[in-house]
Scaffold this active site. Sequence first.
Site, PDB file in Angstrom:
ATOM      1  N   LYS A 104      -1.311 -70.303  17.381  1.00 25.29           N
ATOM      2  CA  LYS A 104      -1.727 -69.034  17.630  1.00 25.29           C
ATOM      3  C   LYS A 104      -0.596 -69.065  18.863  1.00 25.29           C
ATOM      4  O   LYS A 104      -1.001 -69.277  20.009  1.00 25.29           O
ATOM      5  CB  LYS A 104      -2.975 -68.621  17.827  1.00 25.29           C
ATOM      6  N   GLY A 108      -2.772 -72.403  29.124  1.00 21.13           N
ATOM      7  CA  GLY A 108      -2.724 -71.112  29.619  1.00 21.13           C
ATOM      8  C   GLY A 108      -3.386 -71.120  30.894  1.00 21.13           C
ATOM      9  O   GLY A 108      -3.688 -72.274  31.603  1.00 21.13           O
ATOM     10  N   SER A 109      -3.950 -70.029  30.973  1.00 21.79           N
ATOM     11  CA  SER A 109      -4.645 -69.657  32.619  1.00 21.79           C
ATOM     12  C   SER A 109      -6.040 -70.206  32.416  1.00 21.79           C
ATOM     13  O   SER A 109      -6.789 -70.644  31.278  1.00 21.79           O
ATOM     14  CB  SER A 109      -4.632 -68.143  32.704  1.00 21.79           C
ATOM     15  N   THR A 134      -8.878 -68.095  30.877  1.00 22.13           N
ATOM     16  CA  THR A 134      -9.110 -68.288  29.302  1.00 22.13           C
ATOM     17  C   THR A 134      -9.541 -69.611  28.867  1.00 22.13           C
ATOM     18  O   THR A 134     -10.242 -69.877  27.859  1.00 22.13           O
ATOM     19  CB  THR A 134      -7.465 -67.867  28.803  1.00 22.13           C
ATOM     20  N   GLU A 170      -4.571 -77.535  29.265  1.00 24.62           N
ATOM     21  CA  GLU A 170      -3.692 -77.700  30.186  1.00 24.62           C
ATOM     22  C   GLU A 170      -3.366 -76.380  31.024  1.00 24.62           C
ATOM     23  O   GLU A 170      -3.150 -75.350  30.183  1.00 24.62           O
ATOM     24  CB  GLU A 170      -2.466 -78.273  29.536  1.00 24.62           C
TER      25      GLU A 170
HETATM   26  N1  LIG Z   1      -0.684 -73.573  32.506  1.00 24.51           N
HETATM   27  C1  LIG Z   1       0.214 -72.845  32.023  1.00 24.51           C
HETATM   28  O1  LIG Z   1       1.344 -73.330  31.484  1.00 24.51           O
HETATM   29  C2  LIG Z   1       0.287 -71.238  32.013  1.00 24.51           C
HETATM   30  C3  LIG Z   1      -0.507 -70.711  33.069  1.00 24.51           C
HETATM   31  N2  LIG Z   1      -0.534 -69.251  32.966  1.00 24.51           N
HETATM   32  C4  LIG Z   1      -1.166 -68.494  33.947  1.00 24.51           C
HETATM   33  O2  LIG Z   1      -2.066 -67.623  33.127  1.00 24.51           O
HETATM   34  C5  LIG Z   1      -1.764 -66.382  33.829  1.00 24.51           C
HETATM   35  C6  LIG Z   1      -1.915 -65.044  32.766  1.00 24.51           C
HETATM   36  O3  LIG Z   1      -1.144 -65.407  31.785  1.00 24.51           O
HETATM   37  P1  LIG Z   1      -1.638 -65.136  30.193  1.00 24.51           P
HETATM   38  O4  LIG Z   1      -0.514 -64.995  29.515  1.00 24.51           O
HETATM   39  O5  LIG Z   1      -2.333 -63.807  30.438  1.00 24.51           O
HETATM   40  O6  LIG Z   1      -2.629 -66.308  29.913  1.00 24.51           O
HETATM   41  P2  LIG Z   1      -3.614 -66.643  28.977  1.00 24.51           P
HETATM   42  O7  LIG Z   1      -4.060 -67.739  29.266  1.00 24.51           O
HETATM   43  O8  LIG Z   1      -4.487 -65.505  28.627  1.00 24.51           O
HETATM   44  O9  LIG Z   1      -2.992 -66.629  27.569  1.00 24.51           O
HETATM   45  C7  LIG Z   1      -2.322 -67.937  26.997  1.00 24.51           C
HETATM   46  C8  LIG Z   1      -2.856 -67.732  25.380  1.00 24.51           C
HETATM   47  O10 LIG Z   1      -4.173 -67.975  25.389  1.00 24.51           O
HETATM   48  C9  LIG Z   1      -4.329 -66.666  24.388  1.00 24.51           C
HETATM   49  N3  LIG Z   1      -5.795 -66.077  24.519  1.00 24.51           N
HETATM   50  C10 LIG Z   1      -6.186 -65.290  25.573  1.00 24.51           C
HETATM   51  N4  LIG Z   1      -7.262 -64.866  25.564  1.00 24.51           N
HETATM   52  C11 LIG Z   1      -7.879 -65.786  24.444  1.00 24.51           C
HETATM   53  C12 LIG Z   1      -9.262 -66.161  23.966  1.00 24.51           C
HETATM   54  N5  LIG Z   1     -10.217 -65.538  24.347  1.00 24.51           N
HETATM   55  N6  LIG Z   1      -9.310 -66.902  23.065  1.00 24.51           N
HETATM   56  C13 LIG Z   1      -8.259 -67.566  22.503  1.00 24.51           C
HETATM   57  N7  LIG Z   1      -7.016 -67.541  22.923  1.00 24.51           N
HETATM   58  C14 LIG Z   1      -6.834 -66.645  23.859  1.00 24.51           C
HETATM   59  C15 LIG Z   1      -3.088 -65.817  24.424  1.00 24.51           C
HETATM   60  O11 LIG Z   1      -2.966 -64.882  23.252  1.00 24.51           O
HETATM   61  C16 LIG Z   1      -2.011 -66.721  24.508  1.00 24.51           C
HETATM   62  O12 LIG Z   1      -1.672 -67.087  23.404  1.00 24.51           O
HETATM   63  C17 LIG Z   1      -0.273 -66.381  34.472  1.00 24.51           C
HETATM   64  O13 LIG Z   1      -0.078 -65.542  35.404  1.00 24.51           O
HETATM   65  C18 LIG Z   1      -0.363 -67.869  34.759  1.00 24.51           C
HETATM   66  O14 LIG Z   1      -1.052 -67.845  36.268  1.00 24.51           O
HETATM   67  C19 LIG Z   1      -0.053 -68.597  31.734  1.00 24.51           C
HETATM   68  C20 LIG Z   1       0.755 -69.324  30.709  1.00 24.51           C
HETATM   69  C21 LIG Z   1       1.156 -70.440  30.945  1.00 24.51           C
HETATM   70  O1  LIG Z   2       7.018 -80.992  29.265  1.00 23.51           O
HETATM   71  C1  LIG Z   2       6.025 -80.570  28.906  1.00 23.51           C
HETATM   72  O2  LIG Z   2       5.735 -81.130  27.681  1.00 23.51           O
HETATM   73  C2  LIG Z   2       5.186 -79.444  29.268  1.00 23.51           C
HETATM   74  C3  LIG Z   2       5.727 -78.529  30.238  1.00 23.51           C
HETATM   75  C4  LIG Z   2       4.974 -77.491  30.587  1.00 23.51           C
HETATM   76  C5  LIG Z   2       5.453 -76.623  31.118  1.00 23.51           C
HETATM   77  O3  LIG Z   2       6.710 -76.644  31.831  1.00 23.51           O
HETATM   78  C6  LIG Z   2       4.799 -75.292  31.591  1.00 23.51           C
HETATM   79  O4  LIG Z   2       3.719 -75.167  30.903  1.00 23.51           O
HETATM   80  O5  LIG Z   2       5.189 -74.651  32.282  1.00 23.51           O
END
Ligand SMILES: NC(=O)C1=CN([C@@H]2O[C@H](COP(=O)(O)OP(=O)(O)OC[C@H]3O[C@@H](n4cnc5c(N)ncnc54)[C@H](O)[C@@H]3O)[C@@H](O)[C@H]2O)C=CC1
Ligand SMILES: O=C(O)/C=C/C=C(\O)C(=O)O
Length: 515
Positions: free
Chosen positions: A181, A234-235, A238, A256
């Site tokens: 997803k 993701g965040s 979530t 992660e």
């Molecule tokens: N650790 C990382 O690599 C990331 C961190 N973030 C952080 O998260 C903040 C918000 O970004 P978002 O895109 O809103 O992150 P998010 O964590 O809400 O979304 C990431 C994924 O989770 C899915 N998702 C959302 N709610 C869900 C639920 N209840 N059950 C299952 N899947 C769900 C989304 O559709 C998307 O595919 C960013 O500003 C950043 O701080 C965002 C993206 C990547």
């Molecule tokens: O190199 C990886 O396997 C993961 C990289 C992750 C990021 O760059 C990210 O979530 O921002």
Amino acid sequence: MSEHLTTVAGVAVDTRHFIGGERIAATETFTDVSPIDGTPLGEIARGTGTDAAAAVAAAKAAFPGWAATPRAERARLLEAVADGVEKRLEELAVVETHDNGALLRSHRRGVMPRVAHNFRFFADRLRTLGHEDFETCGHTQHVSWDPAGPCVLITPWNAPLLLATWKAAPALAAGGTVILKPSEWSPLTASLLADIATAAGLPPGVLNVVQGYGPEVGAPLVAHPEVRRVSFTGSVPTGRRIAASAAAHLTPLSLELGGKSPLLVFADADLELAVDLAVEQYDNAGQVCLAATRILVEEPVAAEFGRRLAERAARLRQGDPRDAATDLGPLVHPRQLEKVDGFVRRALAAGARAVVGGHAAGGQPAGGHPAGGRADGRDPGDGRGAAREGGLYYPPTLLTDVAQDSEIVQEEVFGPVLTLQTFTTEDEAVHLANDTRFGLAATLATGDHERARRVTAQLVAGTVWVNCFYVRDLRAPFGGSRHSGVGREGGDWSFDFYCDLKTTVTAPNGWTDHG
Ligand SMILES: NC(=O)C1=CN([C@@H]2O[C@H](COP(=O)(O)OP(=O)(O)OC[C@H]3O[C@@H](n4cnc5c(N)ncnc54)[C@H](O)[C@@H]3O)[C@@H](O)[C@H]2O)C=CC1
Ligand SMILES: O=C(O)/C=C/C=C(\O)C(=O)O
């Protein structure tokens, strides 16, 4: 052209789900918009609980056949996927850039080759994955890696295909079937991956892709009782929701999550290298979970380091991510821009000083969608400016005079915003570095090998880079401590996660062999 195909920069992308080897249309769709200039890219299937259930059913049906497929054949098929990625590398790079706004040159040179490598690496690893045997008082203990079942993979928008395949490749290699997803902000390359997997010969139902919003289709996937693994990037909020939901069926999960990683610059460091490392943190407009956004510099070199970094940051070229000369593209979405701008505004109101960037023109948010501009309302000198391009551009920003307990130091911004703090002793550096709720990564710049060893031993971080940044070897474990995540993936740790390990203990002379 079918109403379910959209064309992005000449590349046809199917906007439907991919379930059980079939394209499945949805009753509702959502519009995917390019962060470069606000162009609509397509009407994407808006998944529901029904779609989630269908995808899990398809993955469950395909599981016995895939799990029983000999390792050598699974590995061959994954290599065929890698070949397909390489064949379509340019298309994947272009589509990803239109979808999430990250630099085209990075997608071409680094990201998409890594996507192919994800498949090759885990195919290779599968071939050599051991079966361990131990002897205990004549009893044989045999350890095997059994495929676990359907795996739900939920991925973000900042590195969509890289992160999707970092999970999908080992899950598939381990004999699991996959329901991917992707983020609703970057849905396109996952759909292309489904085409590539089909062309490579992956049997129907082995890789499924469902599109849509997290709460609508991600949540029912995670909550499904037939799912045997959930891997999420993701965040933190979530991640917490996913963990709570997976707990109902005790579904093993790998998370992660966010980061607020430090870059520690010691006075004995090669200062130019330290500045290079700091500038790298603006990559992908700061939308990188690993980014070392808290720069901690030892007092004696702080002024000189700050001066050089400010000069370099101000020279970064912001603009269209398709342009090879661009260093910083747009943020992914208006909500992300609002979020980043909010963090900076509150930091400035709390007494922070913006050495570079950070100032929204006329009190307005920095940029807008689809026709925003640079925060300072100016084009960069070369005229290739954000204002002319439109889009969600936030300028590289460097903040000083920030308190350790302030929001800007403690919370993940996920934008091109770095903070600069100073320290006077090694103990203080370690204390500041560890003093957040995160523990994803840390980067050190020092010329003293002993110091590097000492400091590294005290840091709470999944990965520590010494005099380098983002050097990845897929054999190594990858993940975060504290609120940065749960578990590790990479190398055999991925197989540990995606497999059910089994120990078979056989008694000595226990056979009644009538043959
Ligand atoms: N650790 C990382 O690599 C990331 C961190 N973030 C952080 O998260 C903040 C918000 O970004 P978002 O895109 O809103 O992150 P998010 O964590 O809400 O979304 C990431 C994924 O989770 C899915 N998702 C959302 N709610 C869900 C639920 N209840 N059950 C299952 N899947 C769900 C989304 O559709 C998307 O595919 C960013 O500003 C950043 O701080 C965002 C993206 C990547
Ligand atoms: O190199 C990886 O396997 C993961 C990289 C992750 C990021 O760059 C990210 O979530 O921002």
